[in-house]
Design an enzyme around this catalytic site. Structure first.
Site, PDB file in Angstrom:
ATOM      1  N   LYS A  79     -11.677  38.745  -0.437  1.00 59.31           N
ATOM      2  CA  LYS A  79     -12.063  37.395  -0.876  1.00 59.31           C
ATOM      3  C   LYS A  79     -13.430  37.458  -1.555  1.00 59.31           C
ATOM      4  CE  LYS A  79     -12.326  32.688   1.113  1.00 59.31           C
ATOM      5  NZ  LYS A  79     -12.117  31.892   2.346  1.00 59.31           N
ATOM      6  N   SER A 154      -8.974  28.080   2.162  1.00 62.04           N
ATOM      7  CA  SER A 154      -9.589  28.513   0.933  1.00 62.04           C
ATOM      8  C   SER A 154      -9.288  29.960   0.540  1.00 62.04           C
ATOM      9  CB  SER A 154     -11.112  28.350   1.042  1.00 62.04           C
ATOM     10  OG  SER A 154     -11.613  29.176   2.085  1.00 62.04           O
ATOM     11  N   SER A 178      -9.080  28.607   7.003  1.00 64.57           N
ATOM     12  CA  SER A 178      -8.895  29.184   5.671  1.00 64.57           C
ATOM     13  C   SER A 178      -8.217  30.548   5.601  1.00 64.57           C
ATOM     14  CB  SER A 178     -10.242  29.277   4.959  1.00 64.57           C
ATOM     15  OG  SER A 178     -10.548  28.026   4.404  1.00 64.57           O
TER      16      SER A 178
END
Ligand code: GLN
Length: 526
Positions: A79, A154, A178
């Site tokens: 990420k 996310s 997330s």
């Protein structure tokens, strides 16, 4: 079995036996990215040459009989809120679009030390604020199962790339769901470790008392592999827990005898989609057939979880994001334009004889802050900063922030009581399967309510995991949420593996559409 279908555990075995090379594996995943990422858009950057060079170095060392790390030659996507030297760390924000970290996050350093091949940085909601990846400043990621839907967020890029076989493993972060919600939406396995289990050093801070880094993978067994590498005490993170690291990889295949599951009464109420409820109930029956007992439990304060989270998380965010001032690093407004703007305003005020206006006029430094922040932050980030600054402001702090901290303690107390009687808590990961792109971007409250089942684990600091447990009639994955007491990640992984031995939901793969060569190409950050 093709390289793209094999699990990370299988790939590692084949790599160790020299049946395949790290370059072959990396190339296969890079090819899959070329074929499908123009549609899925999981990645913000794919340093293909560097990945192939890392893979070739692993192959060469293996050829010389050198000792290699536990993930040697395995591609891992990360990420883009984890600091990596050498490539951009954008956090999905214009603010950090050109930011190069001078150091590696501990998780990145551990992946490198394990000889993993870093294959790309994945898309996310700006600063990890959101649940659909639509808040990325660059582009939304789409759900590999249905390109008109979101992958969740996310960590949407990290979940989508594993679902679309563009990486066998990925890293996400979870502040309020997330990792777990996108794992649920994309049909992969995602684990949020206990607060303190994985170092946050080099994770760009959103809400420091809630943020945790964790693995996404196709199976619980693969998640165990990745967690083993990234977890453990880190002196560089003062909130990292100095506790022993269990042997996740060695124990994940051991079934849990006499497993006691707790079903949260409050999680089967209004808002829960019927198909999701059916799949979750069926999964619970599956656990029963594997010898588990199920009792209904209550987490009475869970009704306050969303409200509590949406005071605490924005409060911490407003403080953490104060560092983006346009001076130290990150985006800076055009200073010449800014000075001209100020001069023009001053002239106007002088002409109007407006002394009060002149007294209030920004100093150049203040205007630099204002313009830099208003130009580079997106609307959700601004909303959080305003909410947080309000909740922390003099006169309101006790009524909002301090009160939320007290409720947080009660939420943790509910879990402590529940875990006296059950080993794991089970329920849906999210109230619905993946929703459509654009469905909720203009309705923040509806978006926040998506986090109903996931935020409590962050508030309490406990561990949670989502595993695939069914499909909707429309062909979308459904996630089962398992929660465990602090530091019982091994229990989550063993329960997940046990379930995945008996079911095949985790083996389903989306049918991907191949983008036409004229399709939009992904943005490559510098
Ligand atoms: N959806 C939640 C939020 O918007 C959770 C985000 C996260 O876990 N990073 O805050």
């Amino acid at each position: 079995m093709s390289l793209l279908d094999a699990s990370a555990t299988q790939l590692l075995q084949q790599l160790a036996a020299a049946e395949i090379t790290a370059v072959e594996v990396t190339q296969a995943y890079l090819d899959q990215i070329t074929r499908h990422d123009a549609t899925v858009r999981s990645f913000l950057s794919v340093p293909a040459d560097e990945a192939l060079a890392q893979a070739a170095a692993v192959d060469a060392r293996r050829g010389r009989g050198e000792r290699l790390g536990p993930l040697a030659g395995l591609p891992v996507a990360v990420k883009d809120n984890l600091c990596t030297t050498g490539w951009a760390t954008s956090c999905g924000s214009r603010m950090l679009e050109n930011f190069r970290s001078p150091y590696d996050a501990t998780v990145i350093a551990r992946l490198k030390a394990a000889d993993a091949v870093l294959i790309g940085k994945t898309n996310l909601d700006e600063f990890a604020m959101g649940g659909s990846t639509e808040n990325s400043a660059f582009f939304p990621t789409t759900n590999p199962w249905d390109a008109s839907r979101t992958p969740g967020g996310s960590s949407g890029g990290s979940a989508a790339c594993v679902a679309a076989s563009m990486a066998p493993l990925s890293i996400g972060s979870d502040t309020g769901g997330s990792i777990r919600q996108p794992a649920g939406f994309c049909g992969v396995t995602g684990l949020k470790p206990t607060y303190g289990r994985v170092s946050r050093y080099g994770l760009v801070a959103f809400a420091s008392s809630l943020d945790q880094v964790g693995p996404l993978a196709r199976t619980a067994e693969d998640a165990a592999l990745l967690l083993q590498t990234i977890a453990g005490h880190d002196p560089l993170d003062s909130t990292s827990a100095p506790v022993d690291l269990p042997d996740y990889v060695g124990t994940v295949r051991e079934p849990l005898a006499g497993l006691r599951l707790g079903l949260v009464r409050e999680h089967f109420g209004p808002g829960l989609d019927d198909e999701v409820e059916q799949a979750v109930r069926q999964a619970i029956r599956e656990f029963e057939s594997l010898g588990a007992t199920v009792t209904e439990i209550s987490l009475p304060h869970s009704q306050y979880a969303i409200a509590t989270y949406y005071v605490i998380a924005p409060s911490e965010a407003s403080s953490n994001l104060a560092r983006y001032d346009g001076v130290h690093y990150g985006y800076r407004t055009d200073e010449t334009e800014m000075l001209a703007e100020l001069a023009a305003e001053k002239k106007q005020l002088q002409a109007a004889g407006d002394q009060a206006g002149l007294d209030d006029l920004d100093t150049p430094l203040m205007r630099l802050y204002r313009r830099s922040r208003s130009e580079a932050f997106g609307s959700e980030v601004k909303r959080r900063i305003m909410l947080g600054a309000y909740a922390l402001s003099a006169g309101y702090k006790d009524a909002y922030y301090v009160k939320a901290l007290k409720v947080r303690r009660l939420i943790r107390g509910d879990y402590d009581a529940a875990f006296q009687d059950v080993d794991l808590i089970v329920g849906p990961t999210a109230p619905t399967a993946a929703f459509g792109l654009g469905d909720m971007v203009d309705d923040p409250l509806a978006m926040y309510l998506q986090d109903l089942y996931t935020v409590s684990a962050n508030l309490a600091g406990i561990a949670g995991m989502s595993i695939p447990c069914g499909m909707t009639a429309g062909g979308l994955p459904i996630g089962l949420h398992l929660q465990a007491p602090p530091f019982a990640e091994d229990r989550l992984l063993r329960a997940g593996h046990m379930f995945q031995q008996a079911t095949d939901w985790h083996t389903r793969r989306p049918e991907l559409t191949t983008a036409s060569p004229s399709g939009t190409s992904q943005k490559q950050l510098p």
